[in-house]
Scaffold this motif. Structure first.
Motif, short mmCIF file in Angstrom:
data_model
loop_
_atom_site.label_atom_id
_atom_site.label_comp_id
_atom_site.label_asym_id
_atom_site.label_seq_id
_atom_site.Cartn_x
_atom_site.Cartn_y
_atom_site.Cartn_z
N VAL A 196 40.11 48.05 48.54
CA VAL A 196 39.87 48.65 47.13
C VAL A 196 38.80 47.87 46.36
CG1 VAL A 196 41.88 50.18 47.50
CG2 VAL A 196 42.15 48.07 46.37
N MET A 197 38.92 46.68 46.57
CA MET A 197 37.87 45.85 45.82
C MET A 197 36.34 46.34 46.23
SD MET A 197 39.48 41.87 45.85
CE MET A 197 38.02 41.44 44.41
N TRP A 237 38.47 45.07 35.49
CA TRP A 237 38.96 44.07 36.31
C TRP A 237 38.17 42.89 36.13
CZ3 TRP A 237 43.06 45.01 39.87
CH2 TRP A 237 43.42 46.36 39.93
N ILE A 238 38.56 41.66 35.75
CA ILE A 238 37.71 40.22 36.02
C ILE A 238 38.72 39.26 36.46
CG2 ILE A 238 36.66 38.75 34.80
CD1 ILE A 238 35.71 40.50 32.41
N THR A 239 38.43 38.93 37.56
CA THR A 239 39.40 37.83 38.24
C THR A 239 39.41 36.68 37.30
OG1 THR A 239 39.28 38.66 40.43
CG2 THR A 239 39.73 36.24 40.12
N ALA A 240 40.49 35.99 37.00
CA ALA A 240 40.42 34.82 36.14
C ALA A 240 40.06 35.15 34.66
CB ALA A 240 39.63 33.57 36.71
N ALA A 241 40.39 36.32 34.17
CA ALA A 241 40.22 36.94 32.99
C ALA A 241 41.05 36.01 31.79
CB ALA A 241 40.73 38.41 32.54
N GLY A 242 40.28 35.50 30.89
CA GLY A 242 40.75 34.55 29.97
C GLY A 242 41.31 33.01 30.44
N LYS A 243 41.03 33.06 31.76
CA LYS A 243 41.11 31.71 32.25
C LYS A 243 39.73 30.89 32.65
CE LYS A 243 45.65 31.43 32.40
NZ LYS A 243 46.41 30.50 31.57
N ALA A 244 38.76 31.72 33.30
CA ALA A 244 37.40 31.30 33.65
C ALA A 244 36.83 30.91 32.29
CB ALA A 244 36.79 32.24 34.50
N ASP A 245 35.66 30.15 32.31
CA ASP A 245 35.06 29.72 30.99
C ASP A 245 33.92 30.49 31.09
OD1 ASP A 245 36.30 26.80 30.67
OD2 ASP A 245 35.58 26.69 32.90
N LEU A 246 33.18 31.23 31.89
CA LEU A 246 32.02 31.95 31.80
C LEU A 246 31.98 33.28 32.83
CD1 LEU A 246 29.44 28.94 32.78
CD2 LEU A 246 29.80 29.88 30.39
N TYR A 247 31.51 34.36 32.06
CA TYR A 247 31.62 35.59 32.77
C TYR A 247 30.15 35.96 33.14
CZ TYR A 247 36.20 36.32 30.61
OH TYR A 247 37.45 36.24 30.40
N VAL A 248 29.80 36.11 34.43
CA VAL A 248 28.50 36.78 34.75
C VAL A 248 28.77 38.06 34.50
CG1 VAL A 248 27.05 37.38 36.74
CG2 VAL A 248 27.85 35.08 36.18
N TRP A 249 28.11 38.77 33.75
CA TRP A 249 28.44 40.18 33.02
C TRP A 249 27.27 41.21 33.46
CZ3 TRP A 249 32.75 40.79 29.64
CH2 TRP A 249 32.48 41.99 28.79
N SER A 250 27.78 42.42 33.51
CA SER A 250 26.68 43.56 33.94
C SER A 250 26.54 44.37 32.57
CB SER A 250 26.89 44.34 35.04
OG SER A 250 28.22 44.77 35.04
N SER A 251 25.56 45.03 32.30
CA SER A 251 25.58 46.06 31.38
C SER A 251 24.38 46.91 31.66
CB SER A 251 25.15 45.44 29.89
OG SER A 251 24.12 45.09 29.91
#
Ligand SMILES: Cc1cc2nc3c(=O)[nH]c(=O)nc-3n(C[C@H](O)[C@H](O)[C@H](O)COP(=O)(O)OP(=O)(O)OC[C@H]3O[C@@H](n4cnc5c(N)ncnc54)[C@H](O)[C@@H]3O)c2cc1C
Length: 381
Positions: free
Chosen positions: A358-359, A151-165
């Motif tokens: 559930v979030m 799940w990523i809110t604003a997927a494909g719409k936001a410019d930047l993802y703060v991403w975990s790995s």
């Protein structure tokens, strides 16, 4: 009635008002019907300087923090929870970038030129966002990211993802990265078609060999958990609670107006003349005000470094999520078939309000953490 968040009204809420009345409120029904992304609202918020709300003044932002973000999201959620969630995720991610990101990106966010969001949840570890299973692998001078984000809110719409790995080489549960949404190898794999929050665009995203520079690391390798707990969690918990509160406020107000203005002609009484109906409205009002009181007390605890601040951070989303499902359920009940047929305007809030429980951290996970804290047990492990 509650006025605690409105007097005196901060300037950022003044700036929000025309965006609310001119764009967000009028578009809310259509966004719900068509599952459209609230682009016009984002553009207007950028224009009003409000996407830079939590950015430091030194990079051109408004220099506000969790309180402002929470109150602003609450106001938006009274009208459109989809927009509120997109803004909530933007502020939560922006807070991480403010603390660890490069100045140019911070300036872009402050100026409203970049929208960001959190990419934590994964298909592998589901709602246990603190434990990514996705990988980061050294690739020459660069880093290769592979993931199935769920799940990523604003997927494909936001410019930047703060991403975990998973960490690159260090010990620890995770590492955080700044990933451009247009990076090669990123793919939004399904459109969002949810029960509620229909315009929030929370889609699964896969990363197949996405290459980022070593500089894209936010904070230190292996220290992602600290960023999640110290930066993201307080912002997200309070803003999510604010989102719930906005929906509760709207549902309570609309239901009360409906029962007050709806007549049983054969006995010459309104629905509000029925003690049973009034009692339900009273319960809605009380629960809404209880959440507001907890939220404001939690902000006070956080800002003053009170000993119970962490407990409040955990409690506020659990309480608000649970109560917003109860209050919006009561709104449906007292408004009768008219609400079921979408005539009262509370049915959208009823559907939208289901998400918070559930979030992640989910309400049940929070009960577990709060129970451990109350019993003196370690939160993790
Ligand atoms: C509208 C929406 C927007 C979202 N946006 C984002 C986003 O922008 N970024 C992001 O990273 N994620 C996002 N998420 C994902 C969210 O944070 C959760 O990860 C996701 O909702 C979990 O769903 P799941 O089916 O994987 O739950 P599961 O993990 O399968 O949970 C199923 C059930 O098990 C319970 N459970 C799980 N673990 C525990 C535990 N330890 N103790 C007690 N009960 C437990 C849960 O409470 C739940 O009831 C979003 C979710 C929604 C609904």
């Amino acid at each position: 009635m509650s006025t605690a968040t409105t007097v005196p009204r901060p300037s950022y809420l003044d700036a929000l008002e025309p965006v609310l009345t001119g764009i967000i409120a009028p578009a809310a029904g259509e966004i719900d019907r068509t599952a459209a992304y609230p682009q016009a609202a984002l553009d207007a918020l950028a224009q009003a300087g409000l996407l830079g709300l939590v950015s430091a003044k030194e990079v051109g932002g408004l220099g506000e923090g969790i309180r402002a973000a929470t109150l602003l999201v609450e106001r938006i959620a009274r009208h459109c929870a989809s927009t509120a969630l997109v803004v909530c995720m933007h502020y939560a991610a922006a807070a991480v970038i403010e603390a660890h990101g490069p100045r140019a990106v911070r300036e872009a966010i402050a100026a409203g030129r970049a929208v960001t969001t959190l990419a934590f949840s994964e298909a592998g570890s589901r709602s246990h966002f603190w434990a990514p299973v996705s990988t980061a692998t050294a690739s020459g001078d660069s880093v290769r990211l592979d993931a199935r984000k769920s799940w990523i809110t604003a997927a494909g719409k936001a410019d930047l993802y703060v991403w975990s790995s998973c960490p690159l080489t260090a010990e620890g549960m995770s590492t955080i990265w700044l990933v451009p949404a247009n990076a090669e190898g990123l793919r939004v794999t399904a459109p969002f078609d949810g029960l509620g929050l229909r315009g929030n665009y929370s889609s699964p995203v896969t990363a197949d060999g996405v290459i980022v520079s070593q500089d894209a690391m936010l904070g230190e390798d292996g220290k992602g958990f600290d960023i999640m707990m110290n930066s993201v969690l307080p912002y997200f918990q309070f803003m999510s609670a604010g989102c719930c509160l906005g929906m509760m406020e709207a549902a309570t107000t609309k239901a009360a107006a409906h029962v007050g203005g709806t007549t049983l002609e054969h006995i010459g009484q309104s629905l509000a003349d029925l003690p049973t109906v009034r009692a339900y409205v009273a319960r809605m009002r009380i629960k809404t005000d209880m959440v507001r009181a907890l939220l404001l007390d939690g902000l006070d605890a956080l800002e003053n470094g009170r000993a119970d601040a962490i407990l409040r951070v955990l409690e506020v989303k659990a309480a608000a999520g649970e109560m917003s499902t109860e209050v919006t359920d009561l709104a449906m009940r007292v408004s009768g078939g008219a609400a079921f047929r979408k005539e009262v305007g509370v049915e959208r809030h009823f559907r939208d309000a289901r998400a918070a429980t559930v979030m992640a951290p989910t309400t049940d996970a929070l009960y577990d953490f709060i129970g451990k804290a109350a019993c003196g047990l370690p939160l993790f492990g």
